[in-house]
Design a protein around this motif. Structure first.
Motif, PDB file in Angstrom:
ATOM      1  N   TYR A 138       1.214  -1.085   0.137  1.00 32.50           N
ATOM      2  CA  TYR A 138       0.109  -0.376   0.172  1.00 32.50           C
ATOM      3  C   TYR A 138       1.165   1.283   0.290  1.00 32.50           C
ATOM      4  N   ASP A 139       0.841   1.854  -1.070  1.00 31.47           N
ATOM      5  CA  ASP A 139       1.586   3.356  -0.576  1.00 31.47           C
ATOM      6  C   ASP A 139       0.704   4.086   0.505  1.00 31.47           C
ATOM      7  N   ARG A 140      -0.700   4.372   0.364  1.00 30.39           N
ATOM      8  CA  ARG A 140      -1.083   5.093   2.358  1.00 30.39           C
ATOM      9  C   ARG A 140      -1.952   3.336   2.325  1.00 30.39           C
ATOM     10  N   PHE A 141      -1.339   3.260   4.123  1.00 25.32           N
ATOM     11  CA  PHE A 141      -2.303   2.574   4.873  1.00 25.32           C
ATOM     12  C   PHE A 141      -4.193   3.057   5.301  1.00 25.32           C
ATOM     13  N   SER A 142      -4.143   3.759   4.824  1.00 20.48           N
ATOM     14  CA  SER A 142      -5.697   4.092   5.186  1.00 20.48           C
ATOM     15  C   SER A 142      -6.429   3.502   3.995  1.00 20.48           C
ATOM     16  N   ARG A 143      -6.099   3.063   2.846  1.00 16.64           N
ATOM     17  CA  ARG A 143      -6.901   2.276   1.950  1.00 16.64           C
ATOM     18  C   ARG A 143      -7.236   0.947   2.506  1.00 16.64           C
ATOM     19  N   HIS A 144      -6.424   0.525   3.224  1.00 17.17           N
ATOM     20  CA  HIS A 144      -6.770  -0.575   3.624  1.00 17.17           C
ATOM     21  C   HIS A 144      -8.176  -0.112   4.634  1.00 17.17           C
ATOM     22  N   ILE A 145      -8.027   0.303   5.605  1.00 18.51           N
ATOM     23  CA  ILE A 145      -9.170   0.497   6.562  1.00 18.51           C
ATOM     24  C   ILE A 145     -10.946  -0.151   5.776  1.00 18.51           C
ATOM     25  N   GLY A 146     -11.180  -1.150   5.838  1.00 19.53           N
ATOM     26  CA  GLY A 146     -12.447  -0.900   6.013  1.00 19.53           C
ATOM     27  C   GLY A 146     -12.934  -2.283   5.427  1.00 19.53           C
ATOM     28  N   GLN A 147     -11.632  -3.153   4.397  1.00 13.12           N
ATOM     29  CA  GLN A 147     -11.952  -4.011   3.463  1.00 13.12           C
ATOM     30  C   GLN A 147     -11.852  -5.001   4.121  1.00 13.12           C
ATOM     31  N   PHE A 148     -11.599  -5.275   5.916  1.00 14.97           N
ATOM     32  CA  PHE A 148     -11.531  -6.768   7.283  1.00 14.97           C
ATOM     33  C   PHE A 148     -12.238  -6.106   7.967  1.00 14.97           C
ATOM     34  N   PRO A 149     -13.003  -5.615   8.203  1.00 14.41           N
ATOM     35  CA  PRO A 149     -13.697  -4.852   9.279  1.00 14.41           C
ATOM     36  C   PRO A 149     -13.624  -6.228  10.690  1.00 14.41           C
ATOM     37  N   ALA A 150     -13.470  -5.603  11.745  1.00 15.69           N
ATOM     38  CA  ALA A 150     -13.167  -6.248  13.201  1.00 15.69           C
ATOM     39  C   ALA A 150     -13.985  -5.145  13.877  1.00 15.69           C
TER      40      ALA A 150
END
Ligand SMILES: Nc1ncnc2c1ncn2[C@@H]1O[C@H](COP(=O)(O)OP(=O)(O)OP(=O)(O)O)[C@@H](O)[C@H]1O
Length: 359
Positions: free
Chosen positions: A102-114
């Protein structure tokens, strides 16, 4: 469906090198105090959020006397295999999904909710307003990528505006036109955050009430009051009115970064009057309502991470809680306890099987 199949830890907190395989929907993690149960939940959380639930300091996540750690998880999401790798080495963090960084970690948020439920959550009620904003922001960021974007930009502008205020105080130079630009940007990014928080809470409160009734077996009234000055007055006007004061104090006094949530039990602030058991029941209701909202939004259940739930709840409340999270409408559930038998019996009483991992 979201399901984590394996996790491999290297130098993450107390784990030098260890692999875990999760074979069932309900996974019980047992072991003595300090054996690393919470740390394993936190490693799962880390894969979903690119950060620890408990600390923002990566050195605390890194095993003592080493210079970094690695967490690798293999997951199944809606029938697809997914691999997440998070590494920190010499203070540099990298996160990849299926070998793409990832260039920005924020792009990961929400894809694997917990959703994590942990004893420290009492701070959401007892701590300062930043604890409540953090809870709400983490939740809304998983639902709405736009929200997170607005929030990130807002916080960046806020820092710049505050350092400008300090600079003006130090140099005595007026910088009204630059302050105007910052004010305009705060308004542009602050208002969508405000609107989203407001709309979300209105719809959310009845869900919290319903879950509180279920867990507690009572009819106490719970409420969340959103405290934001933007409810009363237009934001641009507020910034303008507060400018003189801001110049004196060298910080920005108006805006969504000062928001708070007031939690009420039968119209009394929970902070002062609720018992520990009532507070804990409320926190469960809050977190499980969060779980419901995410599930409805994503059309699949988030991972549920339950740390030390047996503490401070009476037996009836514990059983109602277990019967709820054990039901098939929940997804993968991880639950820690020092007593393996208690865990096993509680879930078996609901007719569910549980994989017990002893660590
Ligand atoms: N950076 C680190 N390096 C090595 N060990 C660490 C690090 N951070 C924490 N630990 C160790 O991890 C252990 C705590 O683990 P954890 O909080 O997961 O325990 P637990 O099994 O949940 O305990 P409890 O039942 O008391 O809640 C402690 O022994 C602590 O010393």
């Amino acid at each position: 469906m979201l399901h984590i199949q394996t996790i491999s830890l290297v130098q993450f907190k107390n784990y030098t090198r260890q692999d875990f395989r999760f074979q069932q929907r309900i996974v019980g993690i047992t072991g003595r105090n300090g054996s690393g149960k919470t740390n394993l939940l936190d490693a799962i959380y880390y894969l979903c959020f690119t950060r620890s639930y408990f600390t923002s300091s990566e050195s605390q996540n890194t095993q003592y006397h080493t210079n970094g750690f690695r967490i690798e998880g293999l997951l199944e999401k809606q029938g697809q295999e997914e691999k997440i790798v998070c590494t920190v080495k010499d203070g540099k963090k990298e996160v990849s999904l299926n070998d793409e960084k990832y260039d920005r970690f924020s792009r990961h948020i929400g894809q694997f909710p917990a959703v994590m439920i942990a004893p420290d959550d009492a701070e959401i009620i007892l701590g300062g307003s930043e604890e409540r904003r953090k809870w709400l922001d983490t939740l809304l960021s998983q639902l709405y990528p736009d929200y997170l974007e607005h929030l990130i930009v807002y916080q960046k502008i806020l820092l710049q505006r505050n350092s400008l205020l300090k600079n003006i105080a130090a140099t005595g130079q007026h910088q009204d036109s630059l302050l105007d630009v910052f004010d305009q940007q705060l308004v542009q990014h602050g208002i969508p955050v405000f609107e989203q928080r407001k709309a979300f809470l209105t719809a959310f409160i009845p869900q919290v009430q319903q879950l509180y009734d279920f867990i507690s077996g009572t009819h106490e009234i719970v409420n969340i009051r959103y405290q934001c000055t933007l409810q009363e007055e237009d934001y641009a006007t507020q910034l303008n009115t507060a400018r003189y004061k801001d110049l004196q104090l060298q910080r920005t006094t108006a805006g969504i970064h000062r928001d708070d949530l007031l939690f009420l039990l039968n119209e009394h602030p929970m902070k002062n009057s609720a018992s520990q058991g009532q507070r804990k029941s409320f926190l469960f209701a809050l977190k499980l309502a969060q779980f419901e909202v995410i599930r409805q939004h994503k059309q699949f259940a988030p991972l549920l991470l339950l740390d030390d739930v047996f503490e401070k709840l009476d037996q009836e409340r514990v059983m109602r809680l277990i019967s709820l999270v054990a039901s098939d409408s929940y997804g993968q559930v991880f639950i820690t306890d020092t007593h393996a038998e208690r865990l096993q019996h509680s879930f078996e009483a609901t007719g569910q099987t549980i994989q017990l991992l002893k660590i």
